[in-house]
Design a protein around this motif. Structure first.
Motif, mmCIF file in Angstrom:
data_model
loop_
_atom_site.group_PDB
_atom_site.id
_atom_site.type_symbol
_atom_site.label_atom_id
_atom_site.label_comp_id
_atom_site.label_asym_id
_atom_site.label_seq_id
_atom_site.Cartn_x
_atom_site.Cartn_y
_atom_site.Cartn_z
ATOM 1 N N LYS A 62 51.562 53.826 62.762
ATOM 2 C CA LYS A 62 51.470 54.734 61.617
ATOM 3 C C LYS A 62 50.026 54.792 61.126
ATOM 4 O O LYS A 62 49.262 53.848 61.323
ATOM 5 N N SER A 63 49.698 55.893 60.470
ATOM 6 C CA SER A 63 48.402 56.009 59.804
ATOM 7 C C SER A 63 48.577 56.870 58.562
ATOM 8 O O SER A 63 49.531 57.641 58.450
ATOM 9 N N ILE A 64 47.656 56.708 57.634
ATOM 10 C CA ILE A 64 47.669 57.492 56.403
ATOM 11 C C ILE A 64 46.660 58.620 56.588
ATOM 12 O O ILE A 64 45.481 58.354 56.855
ATOM 13 N N PRO A 65 47.082 59.876 56.456
ATOM 14 C CA PRO A 65 46.117 60.975 56.580
ATOM 15 C C PRO A 65 45.081 60.921 55.451
ATOM 16 O O PRO A 65 45.332 60.346 54.392
ATOM 17 N N ASP A 66 43.930 61.543 55.698
ATOM 18 C CA ASP A 66 42.897 61.618 54.669
ATOM 19 C C ASP A 66 43.447 62.306 53.424
ATOM 20 O O ASP A 66 44.299 63.186 53.508
ATOM 21 N N VAL A 111 51.015 54.546 44.119
ATOM 22 C CA VAL A 111 50.631 53.968 45.406
ATOM 23 C C VAL A 111 49.134 53.680 45.341
ATOM 24 O O VAL A 111 48.373 54.430 44.721
ATOM 25 N N VAL A 112 48.717 52.554 45.944
ATOM 26 C CA VAL A 112 47.317 52.147 45.965
ATOM 27 C C VAL A 112 46.875 52.063 47.424
ATOM 28 O O VAL A 112 47.559 51.453 48.249
ATOM 29 N N TYR A 113 45.719 52.686 47.719
ATOM 30 C CA TYR A 113 45.136 52.646 49.056
ATOM 31 C C TYR A 113 43.706 52.124 48.973
ATOM 32 O O TYR A 113 43.022 52.332 47.973
ATOM 33 N N THR A 114 43.246 51.486 50.059
ATOM 34 C CA THR A 114 41.833 51.182 50.229
ATOM 35 C C THR A 114 41.259 52.311 51.079
ATOM 36 O O THR A 114 41.860 52.706 52.077
ATOM 37 N N VAL A 138 41.566 56.881 54.334
ATOM 38 C CA VAL A 138 42.334 55.667 54.042
ATOM 39 C C VAL A 138 42.147 54.662 55.175
ATOM 40 O O VAL A 138 42.281 54.992 56.350
ATOM 41 N N ASP A 139 41.839 53.423 54.797
ATOM 42 C CA ASP A 139 41.594 52.335 55.738
ATOM 43 C C ASP A 139 42.829 51.431 55.763
ATOM 44 O O ASP A 139 43.034 50.633 54.859
ATOM 45 N N GLY A 140 43.664 51.582 56.774
ATOM 46 C CA GLY A 140 44.889 50.790 56.881
ATOM 47 C C GLY A 140 46.036 51.461 56.157
ATOM 48 O O GLY A 140 46.060 52.667 55.957
ATOM 49 N N GLY A 141 46.995 50.661 55.724
ATOM 50 C CA GLY A 141 48.172 51.181 55.016
ATOM 51 C C GLY A 141 48.018 51.021 53.522
ATOM 52 O O GLY A 141 46.948 50.683 53.013
#
Length: 151
Positions: A62-66, A111-114, A138-141
């Motif tokens: 899985k990946s988080i889109p920009d 939701v919190v993303y790095t 987004v870097d990681g999940g």
């Protein structure tokens, strides 16, 4: 707790310092002009089987889109300047997206993303507000997510 449906008018975007845990120094980004998105996508693997008429599909990582964060640009605003500095320095930050049920901001989810601010784009014309779009890679999940208010 039962919730109702949500509208994009009750979105709060905040920036914090990147780290292994959730930041404690989040500050709200003012003048968000476009609804930001969050979610994930999976890599789809097409599996060829020679004794079958149809290929199979499997899901990979899985990946988080920009995330595109568009603001009505205020050049001397502290948070807009911070976004520009993060882009220039190529440093990580945390972004917290809070979606509230209504204008009282009492119930919702977050939701919190790095992420990195990977690009900035200035836009507008003579009859429009000047906007700036910050692309958040987004870097990681997700770092954390949950229901608001937190217990």
């Amino acid at each position: 707790m039962a919730m109702d449906i949500f509208s994009g008018a009750n979105l709060v975007v905040e920036l914090g310092t990147a780290g292994a845990t959730v930041a404690t120094d989040f500050k709200q980004v003012p003048e968000v002009a476009a609804f930001t998105t969050s979610g994930f996508e999976s890599t789809v693997i097409d599996v060829v089987t020679f004794n079958s008429k149809y290929n199979r599909k499997l899901l990979g990582t899985k990946s988080i889109p920009d995330i595109e964060l568009k603001v009505n640009f205020i050049p001397d605003n502290e948070m807009h300047e911070k976004l520009e500095q993060l882009a220039a320095d190529q440093k990580r930050c945390q972004v917290r997206l809070s979606y509230y049920e209504d204008e009282t901001h009492t119930t919702g989810f977050y939701v919190v993303y790095t992420c990195f601010v990977s690009s900035t784009t200035l836009g507008g014309n003579k009859d429009e507000t000047i906007t700036k779009t910050f692309n958040l890679a987004v870097d990681g999940g997700e770092v954390k997510s949950g229901i608001l208010p937190e217990a």
